[in-house]
Design a protein around this motif. Structure first.
Motif, PDB file in Angstrom:
ATOM      1  N   VAL A 195       6.450  -4.293  -0.729  1.00  0.00           N
ATOM      2  CA  VAL A 195       6.426  -4.026   0.716  1.00  0.00           C
ATOM      3  C   VAL A 195       7.866  -3.851   1.184  1.00  0.00           C
ATOM      4  CG1 VAL A 195       4.312  -5.346   1.109  1.00  0.00           C
ATOM      5  CG2 VAL A 195       6.533  -6.489   1.345  1.00  0.00           C
ATOM      6  N   ILE A 233      16.581  -3.204   2.317  1.00  0.00           N
ATOM      7  CA  ILE A 233      17.159  -2.049   3.020  1.00  0.00           C
ATOM      8  C   ILE A 233      17.082  -2.283   4.522  1.00  0.00           C
ATOM      9  CG2 ILE A 233      16.944   0.437   3.417  1.00  0.00           C
ATOM     10  CD1 ILE A 233      15.767   0.634   0.553  1.00  0.00           C
ATOM     11  N   LYS A 293      -6.487   2.421   4.578  1.00  0.00           N
ATOM     12  CA  LYS A 293      -5.459   3.455   4.363  1.00  0.00           C
ATOM     13  C   LYS A 293      -5.337   3.833   2.894  1.00  0.00           C
ATOM     14  CE  LYS A 293      -1.794   1.242   5.997  1.00  0.00           C
ATOM     15  NZ  LYS A 293      -0.426   0.759   6.232  1.00  0.00           N
ATOM     16  N   ALA A 344       9.495  -5.910  -6.438  1.00  0.00           N
ATOM     17  CA  ALA A 344      10.095  -4.559  -6.458  1.00  0.00           C
ATOM     18  C   ALA A 344      10.843  -4.251  -5.172  1.00  0.00           C
ATOM     19  CB  ALA A 344       8.996  -3.521  -6.674  1.00  0.00           C
ATOM     20  N   CYS A 345      10.931  -5.239  -4.266  1.00  0.00           N
ATOM     21  CA  CYS A 345      11.430  -4.955  -2.911  1.00  0.00           C
ATOM     22  C   CYS A 345      12.945  -4.850  -2.860  1.00  0.00           C
ATOM     23  CB  CYS A 345      11.000  -6.060  -1.957  1.00  0.00           C
ATOM     24  SG  CYS A 345       9.216  -6.254  -1.885  1.00  0.00           S
ATOM     25  N   PHE A 352      11.636  -3.205 -11.259  1.00  0.00           N
ATOM     26  CA  PHE A 352      11.172  -1.936 -10.682  1.00  0.00           C
ATOM     27  C   PHE A 352      11.849  -1.592  -9.355  1.00  0.00           C
ATOM     28  CE2 PHE A 352       7.421  -2.897 -13.402  1.00  0.00           C
ATOM     29  CZ  PHE A 352       7.380  -1.722 -14.139  1.00  0.00           C
ATOM     30  N   ASN A 353      12.902  -2.341  -8.960  1.00  0.00           N
ATOM     31  CA  ASN A 353      13.540  -2.035  -7.674  1.00  0.00           C
ATOM     32  C   ASN A 353      14.620  -0.961  -7.808  1.00  0.00           C
ATOM     33  OD1 ASN A 353      15.303  -4.011  -9.042  1.00  0.00           O
ATOM     34  ND2 ASN A 353      16.579  -3.677  -7.235  1.00  0.00           N
ATOM     35  N   SER A 401      -3.732  -4.790   1.348  1.00  0.00           N
ATOM     36  CA  SER A 401      -3.067  -4.223   2.517  1.00  0.00           C
ATOM     37  C   SER A 401      -3.627  -4.931   3.748  1.00  0.00           C
ATOM     38  CB  SER A 401      -3.377  -2.716   2.593  1.00  0.00           C
ATOM     39  OG  SER A 401      -2.995  -2.188   3.846  1.00  0.00           O
ATOM     40  N   ARG A 402      -2.857  -4.895   4.861  1.00  0.00           N
ATOM     41  CA  ARG A 402      -3.432  -5.396   6.119  1.00  0.00           C
ATOM     42  C   ARG A 402      -4.513  -4.434   6.611  1.00  0.00           C
ATOM     43  NH1 ARG A 402       1.730  -5.268   9.513  1.00  0.00           N
ATOM     44  NH2 ARG A 402       1.792  -3.377   8.252  1.00  0.00           N
ATOM     45  N   ALA A 452       3.476   0.497  -4.594  1.00  0.00           N
ATOM     46  CA  ALA A 452       2.235  -0.232  -4.850  1.00  0.00           C
ATOM     47  C   ALA A 452       1.211   0.677  -5.541  1.00  0.00           C
ATOM     48  CB  ALA A 452       1.671  -0.769  -3.532  1.00  0.00           C
ATOM     49  N   VAL A 468      14.654   2.016  -9.482  1.00  0.00           N
ATOM     50  CA  VAL A 468      14.232   3.361  -9.884  1.00  0.00           C
ATOM     51  C   VAL A 468      13.200   3.843  -8.866  1.00  0.00           C
ATOM     52  CG1 VAL A 468      12.323   2.594 -11.375  1.00  0.00           C
ATOM     53  CG2 VAL A 468      13.482   4.767 -11.864  1.00  0.00           C
ATOM     54  N   SER A 525       0.814  -1.217   0.000  1.00  0.00           N
ATOM     55  CA  SER A 525       0.000   0.000   0.000  1.00  0.00           C
ATOM     56  C   SER A 525       0.848   1.267   0.000  1.00  0.00           C
ATOM     57  CB  SER A 525      -0.898   0.012   1.244  1.00  0.00           C
ATOM     58  OG  SER A 525      -0.087   0.053   2.407  1.00  0.00           O
ATOM     59  N   GLY A 526       2.163   1.126  -0.216  1.00  0.00           N
ATOM     60  CA  GLY A 526       3.055   2.287  -0.208  1.00  0.00           C
ATOM     61  C   GLY A 526       3.106   2.965  -1.571  1.00  0.00           C
ATOM     62  N   ASP A 527       4.103   3.850  -1.732  1.00  0.00           N
ATOM     63  CA  ASP A 527       4.217   4.620  -2.982  1.00  0.00           C
ATOM     64  C   ASP A 527       4.386   3.716  -4.201  1.00  0.00           C
ATOM     65  OD1 ASP A 527       3.988   6.967  -1.624  1.00  0.00           O
ATOM     66  OD2 ASP A 527       6.140   7.422  -1.617  1.00  0.00           O
ATOM     67  N   GLU A 532       6.929 -12.166   5.329  1.00  0.00           N
ATOM     68  CA  GLU A 532       5.721 -12.107   6.171  1.00  0.00           C
ATOM     69  C   GLU A 532       4.501 -11.737   5.321  1.00  0.00           C
ATOM     70  OE1 GLU A 532       7.020  -9.803   9.545  1.00  0.00           O
ATOM     71  OE2 GLU A 532       4.946  -9.602  10.232  1.00  0.00           O
ATOM     72  N   ALA A 533       4.683 -10.751   4.456  1.00  0.00           N
ATOM     73  CA  ALA A 533       3.567 -10.326   3.599  1.00  0.00           C
ATOM     74  C   ALA A 533       3.149 -11.456   2.664  1.00  0.00           C
ATOM     75  CB  ALA A 533       3.972  -9.079   2.801  1.00  0.00           C
TER      76      ALA A 533
HETATM   77  N1  LIG Z   1       9.717   4.096  -2.667  1.00  0.00           N
HETATM   78  C1  LIG Z   1      10.374   3.950  -3.793  1.00  0.00           C
HETATM   79  O1  LIG Z   1      10.514   4.893  -4.585  1.00  0.00           O
HETATM   80  C2  LIG Z   1      10.938   2.600  -4.152  1.00  0.00           C
HETATM   81  C3  LIG Z   1      11.521   2.404  -5.396  1.00  0.00           C
HETATM   82  C4  LIG Z   1      11.971   1.134  -5.764  1.00  0.00           C
HETATM   83  C5  LIG Z   1      11.815   0.068  -4.867  1.00  0.00           C
HETATM   84  N2  LIG Z   1      11.259   0.297  -3.639  1.00  0.00           N
HETATM   85  C6  LIG Z   1      11.067  -0.852  -2.746  1.00  0.00           C
HETATM   86  O2  LIG Z   1       9.701  -1.220  -2.883  1.00  0.00           O
HETATM   87  C7  LIG Z   1       9.190  -1.696  -1.634  1.00  0.00           C
HETATM   88  C8  LIG Z   1       7.970  -0.867  -1.254  1.00  0.00           C
HETATM   89  O3  LIG Z   1       8.383   0.457  -0.995  1.00  0.00           O
HETATM   90  P1  LIG Z   1       7.315   1.582  -0.585  1.00  0.00           P
HETATM   91  O4  LIG Z   1       8.130   2.790  -0.299  1.00  0.00           O
HETATM   92  O5  LIG Z   1       6.232   1.642  -1.588  1.00  0.00           O
HETATM   93  O6  LIG Z   1       6.614   1.017   0.716  1.00  0.00           O
HETATM   94  P2  LIG Z   1       7.179   0.653   2.176  1.00  0.00           P
HETATM   95  O7  LIG Z   1       6.848   1.763   3.082  1.00  0.00           O
HETATM   96  O8  LIG Z   1       8.581   0.177   2.095  1.00  0.00           O
HETATM   97  O9  LIG Z   1       6.277  -0.616   2.529  1.00  0.00           O
HETATM   98  C9  LIG Z   1       4.933  -0.449   2.810  1.00  0.00           C
HETATM   99  C10 LIG Z   1       4.277  -1.805   2.822  1.00  0.00           C
HETATM  100  O10 LIG Z   1       4.938  -2.678   3.748  1.00  0.00           O
HETATM  101  C11 LIG Z   1       3.925  -3.433   4.404  1.00  0.00           C
HETATM  102  N3  LIG Z   1       4.347  -3.884   5.722  1.00  0.00           N
HETATM  103  C12 LIG Z   1       4.959  -3.150   6.696  1.00  0.00           C
HETATM  104  N4  LIG Z   1       5.149  -3.931   7.791  1.00  0.00           N
HETATM  105  C13 LIG Z   1       4.618  -5.157   7.501  1.00  0.00           C
HETATM  106  C14 LIG Z   1       4.523  -6.383   8.209  1.00  0.00           C
HETATM  107  N5  LIG Z   1       4.994  -6.522   9.471  1.00  0.00           N
HETATM  108  N6  LIG Z   1       3.941  -7.437   7.590  1.00  0.00           N
HETATM  109  C15 LIG Z   1       3.480  -7.336   6.313  1.00  0.00           C
HETATM  110  N7  LIG Z   1       3.546  -6.191   5.597  1.00  0.00           N
HETATM  111  C16 LIG Z   1       4.111  -5.127   6.172  1.00  0.00           C
HETATM  112  C17 LIG Z   1       2.773  -2.460   4.529  1.00  0.00           C
HETATM  113  O11 LIG Z   1       1.621  -3.229   4.660  1.00  0.00           O
HETATM  114  P3  LIG Z   1       0.193  -2.595   5.003  1.00  0.00           P
HETATM  115  O12 LIG Z   1      -0.355  -2.147   3.696  1.00  0.00           O
HETATM  116  O13 LIG Z   1      -0.551  -3.730   5.570  1.00  0.00           O
HETATM  117  O14 LIG Z   1       0.439  -1.455   5.970  1.00  0.00           O
HETATM  118  C18 LIG Z   1       2.818  -1.703   3.219  1.00  0.00           C
HETATM  119  O15 LIG Z   1       2.031  -2.336   2.248  1.00  0.00           O
HETATM  120  C19 LIG Z   1      10.347  -1.598  -0.642  1.00  0.00           C
HETATM  121  O16 LIG Z   1      10.951  -2.852  -0.521  1.00  0.00           O
HETATM  122  C20 LIG Z   1      11.291  -0.568  -1.274  1.00  0.00           C
HETATM  123  O17 LIG Z   1      12.638  -0.788  -0.917  1.00  0.00           O
HETATM  124  C21 LIG Z   1      10.825   1.529  -3.270  1.00  0.00           C
END
Ligand SMILES: NC(=O)c1ccc[n+]([C@@H]2O[C@H](COP(=O)([O-])OP(=O)(O)OC[C@H]3O[C@@H](n4cnc5c(N)ncnc54)[C@H](OP(=O)(O)O)[C@@H]3O)[C@@H](O)[C@H]2O)c1
Length: 213
Positions: free
Chosen positions: A65, A94, A35, A90-91, A131-132, A30-31, A12, A134, A8-10, A72-73
């Motif tokens: 996630v 970190i 949100k 895409a994870c 997609f990891n 999402s859990r 997703a 960028v 559910s983050g940016d 876990e997810a």
């Molecule tokens: N942000 C970027 O620009 C970018 C770019 C490339 C790759 N990434 C990678 O993409 C992934 C997602 O990044 P993001 O920034 O969009 O989001 P994020 O903040 O890293 O992750 C949010 C997600 O993590 C889940 N989560 C957190 N704790 C959890 C737990 N204990 N059990 C299960 N799920 C849990 C949340 O679930 P709920 O929905 O249930 O809260 C939410 O869906 C990351 O691995 C990041 O390194 C990010």
């Protein structure tokens, strides 16, 4: 295609909006689906649910996630809902703690990537790293003065990689297939490299390009 997005983050939300833009059906999981209310209001054709709902819905899945909780997810999504499906991973692995001169800490080493760990834990799923390397803001049809950026991908199942390459083509990327899951040992750290100009100099508007003769 029917796309299930776990997260559910940016990332997703950005990828889910991109899939909708390109005519796919999307369920985001999402859990706490509540949100995503604001995003859902702007993307009314998408549906929301739990991680398991999204995984069951999708013919192709996206895992977006925090790397530390990725396994876990996926457990919450249920292994049975992942079996035989391409999963865009895409994870990034970190770790906690601050960057050192712009370099992010990782909890993996060069002997095993996060995606290999996930592939071992969920052997019937067809993970494809993509997609990891960028930022979310540039994932869907980024514009670089007419030049197509390169997305490095890897995974063990060719059919899954072909499906992801098709998505990347729609999203404005050329695909560079680096081979099997082990290549994630090299592709995941591209995240560290991509983030350095951002963390060190607040420059985030770039992507990688592979040049060949
Ligand atoms: N942000 C970027 O620009 C970018 C770019 C490339 C790759 N990434 C990678 O993409 C992934 C997602 O990044 P993001 O920034 O969009 O989001 P994020 O903040 O890293 O992750 C949010 C997600 O993590 C889940 N989560 C957190 N704790 C959890 C737990 N204990 N059990 C299960 N799920 C849990 C949340 O679930 P709920 O929905 O249930 O809260 C939410 O869906 C990351 O691995 C990041 O390194 C990010």
């Amino acid at each position: 295609m029917k796309i299930g997005v776990i997260g559910s983050g940016d990332v997703a939300k950005t990828l889910a909006s991109g899939f909708l833009k390109h005519g796919h059906q999307v369920k985001v999981g999402s859990r706490s689906p509540g949100k995503l209310a604001d995003w859902a209001a702007q993307n009314p054709s998408a549906s929301l649910g739990s991680f398991a709902d999204a995984a069951a819905f999708g013919e192709l899945l996206v895992l977006a996630v925090s790397g530390k909780v990725a396994a876990e997810a996926l457990s919450l999504a249920s292994a049975a809902n992942l079996a035989g499906k391409p999963i865009i991973d895409a994870c990034n692995p970190i770790d906690d703690g601050p960057p050192v001169n712009g370099v992010l800490p990782f909890f993996t080493d060069f002997k095993e990537s996060l995606m290999e760990k996930l592939q071992r834990a969920f052997p019937a799923a067809h993970f494809v790293k993509a997609f990891n390397s960028v930022g979310a803001a540039l994932m869907v049809n980024p514009q670089f003065a007419g030049v197509k950026p390169t997305m490095f991908i890897c995974g063990n199942i060719d059919a899954a990689k072909n499906a992801v390459a098709g998505i990347l083509d729609q999203f404005g990327w050329e695909t560079a297939d680096m081979g099997s899951a082990e290549a994630a040992r090299a592709i995941e750290p591209l995240c560290m490299l991509w983030c350095i100009p951002g963390l060190a100099r607040n420059e985030w508007n770039h992507a990688f390009k592979l040049l060949t003769n």
